[in-house]
Design a protein around this motif. Structure first.
Motif, PDB file in Angstrom:
ATOM      1  N   TRP A  30       0.821  -1.214   0.000  1.00  0.00           N
ATOM      2  CA  TRP A  30       0.000   0.000   0.000  1.00  0.00           C
ATOM      3  C   TRP A  30       0.856   1.265   0.000  1.00  0.00           C
ATOM      4  O   TRP A  30       0.333   2.369   0.179  1.00  0.00           O
ATOM      5  CB  TRP A  30      -0.944   0.003   1.200  1.00  0.00           C
ATOM      6  CG  TRP A  30      -1.922  -1.128   1.181  1.00  0.00           C
ATOM      7  CD1 TRP A  30      -1.959  -2.219   1.993  1.00  0.00           C
ATOM      8  CD2 TRP A  30      -3.026  -1.281   0.279  1.00  0.00           C
ATOM      9  NE1 TRP A  30      -3.002  -3.052   1.664  1.00  0.00           N
ATOM     10  CE2 TRP A  30      -3.675  -2.500   0.617  1.00  0.00           C
ATOM     11  CE3 TRP A  30      -3.529  -0.512  -0.780  1.00  0.00           C
ATOM     12  CZ2 TRP A  30      -4.795  -2.955  -0.081  1.00  0.00           C
ATOM     13  CZ3 TRP A  30      -4.643  -0.975  -1.465  1.00  0.00           C
ATOM     14  CH2 TRP A  30      -5.262  -2.185  -1.114  1.00  0.00           C
ATOM     15  N   LYS A  31       2.158   1.134  -0.214  1.00  0.00           N
ATOM     16  CA  LYS A  31       3.047   2.296  -0.203  1.00  0.00           C
ATOM     17  C   LYS A  31       2.620   3.359  -1.204  1.00  0.00           C
ATOM     18  O   LYS A  31       2.569   4.549  -0.886  1.00  0.00           O
ATOM     19  CB  LYS A  31       4.490   1.861  -0.505  1.00  0.00           C
ATOM     20  CG  LYS A  31       5.239   1.281   0.659  1.00  0.00           C
ATOM     21  CD  LYS A  31       6.619   0.788   0.249  1.00  0.00           C
ATOM     22  CE  LYS A  31       7.500   1.887  -0.262  1.00  0.00           C
ATOM     23  NZ  LYS A  31       8.884   1.412  -0.546  1.00  0.00           N
ATOM     24  N   GLU A  32       2.309   2.934  -2.406  1.00  0.00           N
ATOM     25  CA  GLU A  32       1.957   3.895  -3.452  1.00  0.00           C
ATOM     26  C   GLU A  32       0.664   4.629  -3.115  1.00  0.00           C
ATOM     27  O   GLU A  32       0.539   5.836  -3.359  1.00  0.00           O
ATOM     28  CB  GLU A  32       1.826   3.177  -4.796  1.00  0.00           C
ATOM     29  CG  GLU A  32       1.639   4.100  -5.983  1.00  0.00           C
ATOM     30  CD  GLU A  32       2.858   4.979  -6.260  1.00  0.00           C
ATOM     31  OE1 GLU A  32       2.684   6.012  -6.933  1.00  0.00           O
ATOM     32  OE2 GLU A  32       3.960   4.630  -5.801  1.00  0.00           O
ATOM     33  N   ALA A  33      -0.292   3.916  -2.539  1.00  0.00           N
ATOM     34  CA  ALA A  33      -1.560   4.546  -2.168  1.00  0.00           C
ATOM     35  C   ALA A  33      -1.341   5.599  -1.087  1.00  0.00           C
ATOM     36  O   ALA A  33      -1.972   6.669  -1.103  1.00  0.00           O
ATOM     37  CB  ALA A  33      -2.542   3.480  -1.681  1.00  0.00           C
ATOM     38  N   ILE A  34      -0.444   5.316  -0.137  1.00  0.00           N
ATOM     39  CA  ILE A  34      -0.137   6.287   0.912  1.00  0.00           C
ATOM     40  C   ILE A  34       0.575   7.493   0.317  1.00  0.00           C
ATOM     41  O   ILE A  34       0.264   8.649   0.638  1.00  0.00           O
ATOM     42  CB  ILE A  34       0.728   5.633   2.015  1.00  0.00           C
ATOM     43  CG1 ILE A  34      -0.073   4.557   2.745  1.00  0.00           C
ATOM     44  CG2 ILE A  34       1.247   6.676   3.002  1.00  0.00           C
ATOM     45  CD1 ILE A  34       0.738   3.738   3.717  1.00  0.00           C
TER      46      ILE A  34
ATOM     47  N   MET B  17      -7.364   8.408   0.676  1.00  0.00           N
ATOM     48  CA  MET B  17      -8.093   9.537   1.260  1.00  0.00           C
ATOM     49  C   MET B  17      -9.528   9.631   0.735  1.00  0.00           C
ATOM     50  O   MET B  17      -9.753   9.927  -0.435  1.00  0.00           O
ATOM     51  CB  MET B  17      -7.365  10.834   0.919  1.00  0.00           C
ATOM     52  CG  MET B  17      -8.048  12.083   1.425  1.00  0.00           C
ATOM     53  SD  MET B  17      -7.676  12.457   3.129  1.00  0.00           S
ATOM     54  CE  MET B  17      -5.945  12.885   2.980  1.00  0.00           C
ATOM     55  N   PRO B  18     -10.553   9.383   1.585  1.00  0.00           N
ATOM     56  CA  PRO B  18     -11.937   9.575   1.136  1.00  0.00           C
ATOM     57  C   PRO B  18     -12.180  11.042   0.795  1.00  0.00           C
ATOM     58  O   PRO B  18     -11.659  11.934   1.484  1.00  0.00           O
ATOM     59  CB  PRO B  18     -12.758   9.157   2.372  1.00  0.00           C
ATOM     60  CG  PRO B  18     -11.838   8.292   3.173  1.00  0.00           C
ATOM     61  CD  PRO B  18     -10.475   8.858   2.951  1.00  0.00           C
TER      62      PRO B  18
ATOM     63  N   GLU C  34     -11.007   2.624  -2.027  1.00  0.00           N
ATOM     64  CA  GLU C  34     -11.618   2.267  -0.742  1.00  0.00           C
ATOM     65  C   GLU C  34     -10.844   1.153  -0.037  1.00  0.00           C
ATOM     66  O   GLU C  34     -10.711   1.163   1.192  1.00  0.00           O
ATOM     67  CB  GLU C  34     -13.069   1.827  -0.938  1.00  0.00           C
ATOM     68  CG  GLU C  34     -13.784   1.550   0.382  1.00  0.00           C
ATOM     69  CD  GLU C  34     -15.249   1.213   0.206  1.00  0.00           C
ATOM     70  OE1 GLU C  34     -15.963   1.141   1.217  1.00  0.00           O
ATOM     71  OE2 GLU C  34     -15.672   1.006  -0.949  1.00  0.00           O
ATOM     72  N   ALA C  35     -10.321   0.208  -0.793  1.00  0.00           N
ATOM     73  CA  ALA C  35      -9.540  -0.877  -0.171  1.00  0.00           C
ATOM     74  C   ALA C  35      -8.313  -0.321   0.537  1.00  0.00           C
ATOM     75  O   ALA C  35      -7.949  -0.769   1.637  1.00  0.00           O
ATOM     76  CB  ALA C  35      -9.133  -1.895  -1.232  1.00  0.00           C
TER      77      ALA C  35
ATOM     78  N   THR D 272      -5.541   1.360   5.741  1.00  0.00           N
ATOM     79  CA  THR D 272      -4.664   2.411   6.283  1.00  0.00           C
ATOM     80  C   THR D 272      -5.393   3.461   7.105  1.00  0.00           C
ATOM     81  O   THR D 272      -4.787   4.446   7.519  1.00  0.00           O
ATOM     82  CB  THR D 272      -3.944   3.137   5.125  1.00  0.00           C
ATOM     83  OG1 THR D 272      -4.924   3.803   4.307  1.00  0.00           O
ATOM     84  CG2 THR D 272      -3.149   2.169   4.262  1.00  0.00           C
ATOM     85  N   LYS D 273      -6.673   3.266   7.404  1.00  0.00           N
ATOM     86  CA  LYS D 273      -7.463   4.327   8.031  1.00  0.00           C
ATOM     87  C   LYS D 273      -6.957   4.743   9.413  1.00  0.00           C
ATOM     88  O   LYS D 273      -7.266   5.844   9.886  1.00  0.00           O
ATOM     89  CB  LYS D 273      -8.936   3.909   8.112  1.00  0.00           C
ATOM     90  CG  LYS D 273      -9.201   2.653   8.917  1.00  0.00           C
ATOM     91  CD  LYS D 273     -10.688   2.289   8.866  1.00  0.00           C
ATOM     92  CE  LYS D 273     -10.985   1.007   9.635  1.00  0.00           C
ATOM     93  NZ  LYS D 273     -12.427   0.654   9.565  1.00  0.00           N
ATOM     94  N   HIS D 274      -6.162   3.887  10.075  1.00  0.00           N
ATOM     95  CA  HIS D 274      -5.639   4.287  11.381  1.00  0.00           C
ATOM     96  C   HIS D 274      -4.599   5.402  11.258  1.00  0.00           C
ATOM     97  O   HIS D 274      -4.214   5.996  12.269  1.00  0.00           O
ATOM     98  CB  HIS D 274      -5.055   3.090  12.141  1.00  0.00           C
ATOM     99  CG  HIS D 274      -4.159   2.202  11.356  1.00  0.00           C
ATOM    100  ND1 HIS D 274      -4.516   1.609  10.167  1.00  0.00           N
ATOM    101  CD2 HIS D 274      -2.892   1.780  11.600  1.00  0.00           C
ATOM    102  CE1 HIS D 274      -3.516   0.878   9.709  1.00  0.00           C
ATOM    103  NE2 HIS D 274      -2.517   0.970  10.552  1.00  0.00           N
TER     104      HIS D 274
END
Length: 410
Positions: free
Chosen positions: A266-270, A276-277, A312-313, A318-320
């Motif tokens: 998930w590095k790229e998504a972060i 981010m919603p 969303e996945a 990562t929501k924390h």
């Protein structure tokens, strides 16, 4: 069995040499040395050694599978073999507050009044840093400011993940604040001081203690190369200094994933903000947008698109990151407005520079007093090098002296 041992004996030196050659090549291939950095050759040498250590850490699973040792633990062992110099002006005591190791620095000279207190939280991304590696810095701060200083040895990776760091720092700080009279500390002059991730701990603890009538109020926050959020990593400084030692963009995101127990996929998504919603970004944009960075710090060309299209996945995994414990910048205005005054040190050649600029603006907008010290030739990690003789840099000395001058004024 003897043959296998001989093979390992011959292979290990070749492996270490090969890694060294690769890291030197990788340094020159990927690393940018800003022109403002003084002593660039020394800077390159130190970064090659740093990159060498990081590469070996990343290869640690090979050694674990061979049953030799855990490479992170091996380097933690080396890290803690730092030579400790005794300071004749101080009494230094190793203590434990429950299970948390701490080190207390007390001036030997008699004082006609209660002394100032400093609680220090070291940096290192929850990977590096220790009571020993920051010992000389804390000696200097305690001696030069004539203060009682407590340094907290919080738990770190690879054995401990979030929220170990923040909880250890909070619990040890509360214990110290309840016992100030034991150490001869003036309860009206307690300063929280932290570097990098330790600065984030300062902000979180200062927020948590707001309104606590059972504890002394914190007098000030001293924040050096602040790391206070893991939400927007597409700020101008991230784009300008993403490959500048000693804090590359890849290392930052990797450290976040490891500390927060987020799968590395998930590095790229972060990095792009895909986690981010849209409604969450609308809420935090007023604080975290690159538009809040002063124009003189903006890079050339259009700012990067942030956030990327919502995934969303990625959010569910990562929501924390949005918890105040890990991104204390996201605290509400009411809490932030009650924070004690701040001495804020930022370094120009640091991909986290803009965390400091955003935090400065938000506090000033809420009426909190901020004293800002910006180091044009500074870089992330320079603080710990201030007394390392050949490996010291002018910016290191500037930062330490500025912090001392500020604390002495309290």
């Amino acid at each position: 069995m003897a043959f296998l041992g001989l093979v390992l004996f011959l292979a290990l030196p070749a492996f270490f040499l090969g890694v060294l050659v690769w890291t030197v090549f990788e340094h020159f291939r990927t690393t940018d040395i800003p022109s403002a950095i003084q002593h660039p050759a020394k800077f390159r040498f130190l970064h090659c050694m740093f990159l060498y250590v990081i590469t070996l850490l990343q290869q640690g699973n090979i050694f674990e599978k061979l049953g030799i040792c855990s490479m992170p633990k091996f380097f933690r062992f080396l890290h803690d073999r730092v030579r400790i110099k005794k300071d004749p002006a101080l009494v230094v005591t190793n203590l434990r507050f429950g299970t948390i190791p701490v080190r207390l620095f007390q001036p030997k000279a008699a004082s006609s009044r209660l002394r100032r207190g400093i609680i220090f939280y070291h940096g290192g991304g929850a990977i590096f840093g220790s009571l020993d590696s920051y010992h000389s810095l804390c000696c200097f701060l305690a001696r030069e400011t004539d203060s009682v200083l407590l340094m907290i040895g919080y738990r770190k990776l690879p054995d401990h993940h979030a929220p170990a760091l923040s909880q250890d720092c909070l619990n040890a700080s509360i214990h110290f604040l309840r016992c100030l009279d034991t150490y001869g500390v003036d309860p009206s002059r307690v300063v929280l001081c932290g570097e990098s991730i330790g600065g984030g701990a300062v902000v979180y603890i200062a927020q948590t203690l707001v309104g606590r009538s059972d504890l002394p109020s914190i007098r000030a926050q001293v924040l050096i190369n602040l790391c206070v959020q893991a939400i927007n990593l597409c700020l101008p400084s991230s784009e300008q200094y993403w490959c500048v030692p000693f804090l590359s963009q890849d290392f930052v995101v990797t450290s976040i994933c490891k500390y927060m127990a987020i799968d590395i996929s998930w590095k790229e998504a972060i990095l792009t903000g895909a986690f981010m919603p849209p409604d969450t970004w609308r809420k935090y944009r007023k604080w975290l947008s690159a538009d809040n960075i002063p124009k003189r710090f903006q890079g050339r060309g259009p700012p990067p698109r942030f956030p990327a299209p919502y995934n969303e996945a990625a959010y569910l995994e990562t929501k924390h990151l949005f918890d105040r414990e890990y991104s204390p910048f996201l605290a509400d205005d009411e809490t932030m407005a009650q924070l004690p005054e701040v001495f804020l040190v930022s370094c120009e050649n640091d991909m986290l520079r803009d965390d400091s600029l955003l935090y400065k603006k938000r506090l000033e907008d809420l009426g909190v007093r901020v004293t800002w010290y910006h180091v044009e030739d500074g870089f992330h990690g320079s603080l710990i090098l201030f007394d390392k003789k050949f490996f010291s840099f002018p910016c290191s000395v500037k930062i330490v002296n500025a912090v001392v001058d500020y604390i002495k004024g309290i």
